[in-house]
Design an enzyme around this catalytic site. Structure first.
Site, PDB file in Angstrom:
ATOM      1  N   CYS A  90     -45.464  62.679  42.991  1.00 50.13           N
ATOM      2  CA  CYS A  90     -45.038  61.288  43.118  1.00 50.13           C
ATOM      3  C   CYS A  90     -44.183  61.087  44.369  1.00 50.13           C
ATOM      4  CB  CYS A  90     -44.254  60.904  41.863  1.00 50.13           C
ATOM      5  SG  CYS A  90     -43.335  59.367  41.966  1.00 50.13           S
ATOM      6  N   CYS A  93     -40.764  59.346  43.799  1.00 49.03           N
ATOM      7  CA  CYS A  93     -39.852  60.266  43.101  1.00 49.03           C
ATOM      8  C   CYS A  93     -39.123  61.164  44.098  1.00 49.03           C
ATOM      9  CB  CYS A  93     -40.621  61.145  42.117  1.00 49.03           C
ATOM     10  SG  CYS A  93     -41.449  60.254  40.806  1.00 49.03           S
TER      11      CYS A  93
END
Length: 166
Positions: A90, A93
């Protein structure tokens, strides 16, 4: 992937393990023998014990290893906990994680941060209804008191943390 997970769990257990009683000696210099001259020759007298104090560095951020670890360190925590549900693949993230860690560290122990990889801990992601990453939960006294999904700037993160701390 599985090998990295096993290695991570092993290292976490070794690092968090307390030394067995009586197996590792305390960090003291003991009674050092200091030779002193006297009229009858050389005598040895012990000096006072010098103790070296050490403390374990307590990090404000930790990785969750499994369900019981989450229960112990998050749900049962007396300190408010920010839980970062993330994934290695991600992109957002990878931006939010370090930013959030930095903001939590600025709180000087008033709040701690738990990181949960959703690929390793799908059961926790399902239990806490994580449908997208990054998802950040604020948990106080075992209850979810706040939540956001997506990336936030430092001002928004600071407001989120202040609300959690009270």
């Amino acid at each position: 992937m599985a090998q990295r997970l096993l290695l991570r769990r092993f290292l976490a257990s070794v690092i968090s393990r307390k030394p067995p009683q009586g197996r590792w000696p305390p960090l003291t210099s003991g009674a050092q023998q200091i030779p002193q001259c006297s009229p009858g020759g050389v005598t040895v007298t012990p000096s006072p014990v010098q103790t070296i104090c050490t403390t374990r560095v307590c990090s404000t951020t930790f990785n969750i290893q499994d369900g019981p670890d989450f229960q112990d360190r998050v749900v049962n925590s007396e300190t408010p906990v920010v839980v970062d549900f993330h994934a290695q693949w991600c992109g957002p993230c990878k931006i939010l994680g370090p930013r959030l860690e930095k903001m939590v560290a600025k709180q000087h122990g008033k709040v701690v941060m738990a990181k949960v990889d959703i690929d390793d801990h799908t059961d926790l992601a399902i239990e806490y209804e994580v449908s997208a990453v990054p998802t950040v939960l604020a948990i106080k006294n075992g209850d979810v008191v706040d939540k956001f999904v997506g990336i936030k700037d430092e001002d928004q993160l600071e407001a989120f943390l202040k609300k959690l701390i009270g």
